[in-house]
Structure formats: structure tokens, C-alpha cells
Design a protein around this motif. Structure first.
Motif, PDB file in Angstrom:
ATOM      1  N   SER A   1     -22.433   4.071   0.028  1.00 58.69           N
ATOM      2  CA  SER A   1     -20.977   4.067   0.077  1.00 58.69           C
ATOM      3  C   SER A   1     -20.542   2.748   0.705  1.00 58.69           C
ATOM      4  O   SER A   1     -20.825   2.492   1.872  1.00 58.69           O
ATOM      5  CB  SER A   1     -20.441   5.242   0.906  1.00 58.69           C
ATOM      6  N   VAL A   2     -19.880   1.916  -0.090  1.00 52.96           N
ATOM      7  CA  VAL A   2     -19.413   0.621   0.394  1.00 52.96           C
ATOM      8  C   VAL A   2     -17.970   0.790   0.867  1.00 52.96           C
ATOM      9  O   VAL A   2     -17.080   1.102   0.073  1.00 52.96           O
ATOM     10  CB  VAL A   2     -19.492  -0.452  -0.707  1.00 52.96           C
ATOM     11  N   ILE A   3     -17.751   0.604   2.140  1.00 55.09           N
ATOM     12  CA  ILE A   3     -16.448   0.849   2.754  1.00 55.09           C
ATOM     13  C   ILE A   3     -15.806  -0.489   3.117  1.00 55.09           C
ATOM     14  O   ILE A   3     -16.403  -1.300   3.842  1.00 55.09           O
ATOM     15  CB  ILE A   3     -16.602   1.742   3.999  1.00 55.09           C
ATOM     16  N   ILE A   4     -14.581  -0.715   2.609  1.00 59.39           N
ATOM     17  CA  ILE A   4     -13.908  -2.003   2.801  1.00 59.39           C
ATOM     18  C   ILE A   4     -12.533  -1.770   3.440  1.00 59.39           C
ATOM     19  O   ILE A   4     -11.577  -1.394   2.746  1.00 59.39           O
ATOM     20  CB  ILE A   4     -13.753  -2.739   1.458  1.00 59.39           C
ATOM     21  N   PRO A   5     -12.408  -1.968   4.748  1.00 61.33           N
ATOM     22  CA  PRO A   5     -11.094  -1.862   5.382  1.00 61.33           C
ATOM     23  C   PRO A   5     -10.231  -3.055   4.996  1.00 61.33           C
ATOM     24  O   PRO A   5     -10.699  -4.196   4.985  1.00 61.33           O
ATOM     25  CB  PRO A   5     -11.428  -1.871   6.881  1.00 61.33           C
ATOM     26  N   CYS A   6      -8.975  -2.803   4.681  1.00 58.51           N
ATOM     27  CA  CYS A   6      -8.070  -3.865   4.220  1.00 58.51           C
ATOM     28  C   CYS A   6      -6.779  -3.855   5.022  1.00 58.51           C
ATOM     29  O   CYS A   6      -6.316  -2.800   5.469  1.00 58.51           O
ATOM     30  CB  CYS A   6      -7.732  -3.669   2.737  1.00 58.51           C
ATOM     31  N   LYS A   7      -6.215  -5.038   5.178  1.00 57.29           N
ATOM     32  CA  LYS A   7      -4.886  -5.147   5.782  1.00 57.29           C
ATOM     33  C   LYS A   7      -4.254  -6.448   5.303  1.00 57.29           C
ATOM     34  O   LYS A   7      -4.826  -7.528   5.457  1.00 57.29           O
ATOM     35  CB  LYS A   7      -4.945  -5.141   7.307  1.00 57.29           C
ATOM     36  N   GLY A   8      -3.070  -6.319   4.701  1.00 56.05           N
ATOM     37  CA  GLY A   8      -2.408  -7.512   4.197  1.00 56.05           C
ATOM     38  C   GLY A   8      -3.134  -8.101   3.004  1.00 56.05           C
ATOM     39  O   GLY A   8      -4.041  -7.485   2.427  1.00 56.05           O
ATOM     40  N   ILE A   9      -2.726  -9.307   2.651  1.00 58.94           N
ATOM     41  CA  ILE A   9      -3.325  -9.968   1.486  1.00 58.94           C
ATOM     42  C   ILE A   9      -3.859 -11.330   1.920  1.00 58.94           C
ATOM     43  O   ILE A   9      -3.153 -12.345   1.850  1.00 58.94           O
ATOM     44  CB  ILE A   9      -2.301 -10.138   0.343  1.00 58.94           C
ATOM     45  N   PRO A  10      -5.103 -11.385   2.386  1.00 56.61           N
ATOM     46  CA  PRO A  10      -5.682 -12.680   2.756  1.00 56.61           C
ATOM     47  C   PRO A  10      -5.953 -13.523   1.510  1.00 56.61           C
ATOM     48  O   PRO A  10      -5.784 -13.069   0.372  1.00 56.61           O
ATOM     49  CB  PRO A  10      -6.990 -12.289   3.464  1.00 56.61           C
ATOM     50  N   GLN A  11      -6.399 -14.744   1.741  1.00 56.06           N
ATOM     51  CA  GLN A  11      -6.690 -15.658   0.642  1.00 56.06           C
ATOM     52  C   GLN A  11      -7.674 -15.036  -0.352  1.00 56.06           C
ATOM     53  O   GLN A  11      -8.689 -14.473   0.028  1.00 56.06           O
ATOM     54  CB  GLN A  11      -7.293 -16.953   1.222  1.00 56.06           C
ATOM     55  N   ASP A  12      -7.363 -15.127  -1.640  1.00 52.72           N
ATOM     56  CA  ASP A  12      -8.232 -14.628  -2.731  1.00 52.72           C
ATOM     57  C   ASP A  12      -8.533 -13.137  -2.605  1.00 52.72           C
ATOM     58  O   ASP A  12      -9.608 -12.673  -3.008  1.00 52.72           O
ATOM     59  CB  ASP A  12      -9.550 -15.421  -2.767  1.00 52.72           C
ATOM     60  N   PHE A  13      -7.583 -12.380  -2.082  1.00 48.32           N
ATOM     61  CA  PHE A  13      -7.826 -10.961  -1.795  1.00 48.32           C
ATOM     62  C   PHE A  13      -8.260 -10.176  -3.035  1.00 48.32           C
ATOM     63  O   PHE A  13      -9.260  -9.462  -3.013  1.00 48.32           O
ATOM     64  CB  PHE A  13      -6.568 -10.345  -1.187  1.00 48.32           C
TER      65      PHE A  13
END
Length: 423
Positions: free
Chosen positions: A78-90
Motif C-alpha cells: 500500500s503506497v500512501i502519499i500525504p498531500c497538501k497544496g500543489i507543489p511544483q510538478d504536483f
């Protein structure tokens, strides 16, 4: 005129005792000798660490460690990717996880709020790939928001054998997952980690500063991982589910301020083994744009050490104090040589030059570890970059709070979050 005024100050009676004591120390050579010795030890230590990092990533891991792992090891992940906002090349970054050369995995994107600007992009990707999903975690009240997001994703995970954690600001290559979990084929290895190689593509001072901070951390984390199993980076990290549960990682994350450094504390406590995977070092060029941002970023990294590895933090404070002394010894020696009959070298100038040029020279070999398109400017601004790094470390002496992505976390002596507030 300046020289006359300075002499007047030196000759004033209230400074006479200080001047006599200072000159006495300088005359017997103790300051110059011990400063030179200190400078030599620090420079030699930094060179040893740098070369050990190169040897590990270019010889030890690919030639010795990697051949001992099973190529046939393909557990469900299970690959878990926490995200917040839109960083460069999101969008490109989080979309690249759907293109991994691995057959048995799911991806769970996780955010704190439906209103996060990342959500529409995540939904677009989830709509295209049935292996993907996303979770709205809500706002944290007892731990870092990143930890809170990942815990929400873990609760949704579809019974994997391995949890994999990644940041949304990296774009892994197709073999990233295969390489990251491969060392887990050995029973004595519980956790693996990659890292990122941050470089400046424009040569702006802020970017160069952040790139230097990250490069030095990369070297130090490589050595820490190899020697003490504590050099983890949450941007690329994998752990066996059984080990995750046995060590109580979920419950610990629910009350701590960071994922990777707190996990490294548990690894040390439970005498587990981790490995830094050299083939999972991801190059990125999204360095912070200002020196101030870079100092804040590095201060946060050191605060994590203060919270979960106090002995290392104390050692860092002592080392940094010595480095600052050697840096400031240069202008002091110049002024003393100008206003008195002392020579620049007997006043400690040789020690400062050795330190500045010696630490600067270590950056010459950084291109062996990763791309450095603005190497000349990187070298020129290295003393400034090092100075800001030292300043960031010392700031941690005066606070027990961590400011991170719009939240302020107050910690107790054991690194437990005791209050959370949004900025």
C-alpha cells in the motif's frame, strides 16, 4: 580615524583588564593552537563522512548489500502519499506512482480537507486508475497533520504486507517501488528508506542554501542509517506491516510531530534494522527560494532530532557552536591584526581559514553523489549556506514548538505533542 578610535577604546581603563587577559592568552599561543586543532578535527571529520557516504552509495550498497536481496520478493504494498497544496510538478509527481513497474500495489492519496487545492487533481487521477483511492483525514488535534493523514490512509489500506510512504514532491522512476522493498526480503531488515538529492537549477542564493542543507543532511543520514539504523526519510520509506504493528508505530505517530525521525526512535528502541536504498535516491529541483525559508526548514529538521534523538541534538549543538566560533574567528583575527601588533595567523586566522576552505572543499565531490548544474555558485555561497545552517541549529535551543505547513505544534520533553493550533 577608525583605527585611532579603536585604539582609544582598547586603551580605555575599563577595558584594560580584559585587554591584558586577552593578550596574555594570545601571547602564549593557546587560542591559536586549540583553534587550529579544533578546525582540523572538524574538517577531517566532514571529509571522512563525505567519503563514507560516497563509498556507501557507490560501492557498499550496490556491490555488497543489493546482491544479497531476493529479486523474487514482490509482496502486496500500500503506497500512501500525504498531500497538501500543489507543489511544483504536483500532477506529474503523484501521477508517476501509477506507472511503477510493479504488479501488486495500491495507492492511497490522503489530504486533510476536501477544500485542499490538491483534491481536484487527485480525483482526476483516481478516476483513471482503479488501484488508486483517496482519503479525507480531517484536521489533527494530537499529532502532526502529516501523521494524521497517513494514519487515516493506513486504516483504509487493503491488508498489505508492506506499507510504503512517499512525498508528493518527488517523481520516482519505474523501479522505485521494486528497489525500495527489495531489502525487506531479508528477515532481519524491518524498514527501508530512500532520500532525495536536491539541487538548484537556477543558482539563486535561496535555492543554493536549501540544496546545501539537504546535501549535508543526505550525507549525515546515510552514515546514520549505515551505522545506527536511524537515518530515515519519510519521502521514500517502506516498512513491513507486521513490524509496523509490533512496534506500535500507528499509536506513536498519533501523538508525535513527525513520521520518519519518530519511527527511527522506535527502530532503535526495539533493536530493529533499517537500510538506506541507494537506488531510491530521487533527484529534485524544487529548492526553497529564500534563505529565510531554508533556515526555517533546517530548524524544523533539527527540532525533530531534539524531540526524538536528544543525544544527537546535543552533539549537533556542540559541533555547531564550535563551527560558529571558527567562522567568526576570521573577522576577529583580521581586526586584531590590524589594530594590534599581533599577526593574523597568531590571532587564530589560520584556524578559521582552514575551517572555511576545508568545509567548502568537501562540496567539490558532491557531483559524485548527484547532479550539481550550478556547482561554481554552489561553492562560492557554501560558507553562507553553512552559516545559515548553524544559525538554524542554535535557534532550536530556545523553543519547544515546531511550525510546519500552517500548524504550530507544542512538544513536551519526550517529543509528545501537547497542543496543536493552526496559524
Amino acid at each position: 580615524m577608525l583605527k585611532i578610535c579603536a585604539k582609544g577604546i582598547f586603551e580605555h581603563t575599563q577595558f584594560e583588564e580584559i585587554k591584558v587577559n586577552l593578550f596574555s592568552l594570545l601571547n602564549n599561543g593557546d587560542i591559536a593552537f586549540y583553534s587550529l586543532f579544533m578546525s582540523g578535527i572538524i574538517v577531517i571529520g566532514l571529509w571522512i563522512a563525505t567519503f563514507l557516504g560516497i563509498i556507501y552509495h557507490k560501492i557498499i550498497y550496490p556491490k555488497i548489500f543489493k546482491p544479497s536481496y531476493l529479486d523474487s520478493y514482490h509482496p502486496k504494498c500500500s503506497v500512501i502519499i500525504p498531500c497538501k497544496g500543489i507543489p511544483q510538478d504536483f500532477e506529474k509527481n503523484i501521477g508517476s506512482f501509477t506507472e511503477l513497474d510493479y504488479s501488486n500495489y495500491e495507492i492511497i492519496y490522503t489530504v486533510e480537507s476536501e477544500l485542499d487545492p490538491a483534491v481536484p487533481i487527485i480525483k482526476k487521477i483516481v478516476k483513471k486508475d482503479p488501484r488508486t483511492s483517496f482519503v479525507i483525514a480531517g484536521i489533527t488535534h494530537s499529532c502532526s497533520q502529516k501523521n494524521y493523514n497517513m494514519i487515516a490512509a493506513i486504516e483504509k489500506a487493503n491488508n498489505p504486507e508492506v506499507y510504503v510512504f512517499a512525498d508528493s514532491d518527488i517523481k520516482p522512476n519505474k523501479n522505485w517501488l521494486t528497489e525500495l522493498i527489495k531489502p525487506l526480503s531479508k528477515n532481519n531488515i524491518s524498514v527501508t528508506t530512500g532520500f532525495r538529492w536536491l539541487y538548484s537549477s537556477t543558482g539563486k542564493i535561496g535555492e543554493l542554501t536549501n540544496a546545501y542543507h539537504n546535501s549535508l543532511l543526505f550525507i549525515l543520514f546515510s552514515i546514520a542509517s549505515f551505522i545506527q539504523n536511524i537515518g530515515l526519510w519519510g519521502g521514500s520509506m517502506a516498512i513491513k506491516k507486521k513490524e509496523f504493528e509490533d512496534m506500535g508505530v500507528k499509536d506513536y505517530w498519533a501523538k508525535t510531530v513527525v513520521d520518519d525521525i519518530s519511527l527511527s526512535k522506535l527502530i532503535k528502541k526495539h533493536s530493529k534494522k533499517s537500510v538506506m536504498v541507494s537506488t531510491c535516491i530521487t533527484p529534485t529541483n524544487d529548492a526553497l527560494q529564500s534563505i529565510g525559508q531554508s533556515i526555517i526548514w533546517f530548524e524544523r529538521q533539527v527540532m525533530f532530532l531534539k524531540a526524538y534523538h536528544k543525544s544527537l541534538w546535543i552533539a549537533a549543538i556542540m559541533l555547531v557552536s564550535s563551527c560558529l566560533y571558527l567562522q567568526f574567528l576570521l573577522p576577529f583575527s583580521l581586526l586584531l591584526a590590524y589594530f594590534t601588533n599581533k599577526s593574523f595567523f597568531s590571532a587564530g586566522g589560520a584556524s578559521s581559514l582552514l575551517f572555511i576552505l576545508g568545509t567548502m572543499s568537501t562540496a567539490l565531490v558532491y557531483p559524485i553523489l548527484g547532479k550539481q548544474p550550478t556547482l561554481f555558485r554552489f561553492l562560492i555561497f557554501q560558507p553562507l549556506s553553512l552559516h545559515t545552517l548553524l544559525f538554524g541549529v542554535l535557534k532550536t535551543l530556545f523553543t519547544n514548538t515546531v511550525t510546519w505547513s500552517g500548524f504550530v505544534y507544542k512538544l513536551n520533553f519526550r517529543g509528545i505533542v501537547i497542543s496543536v493550533r493552526q496559524k
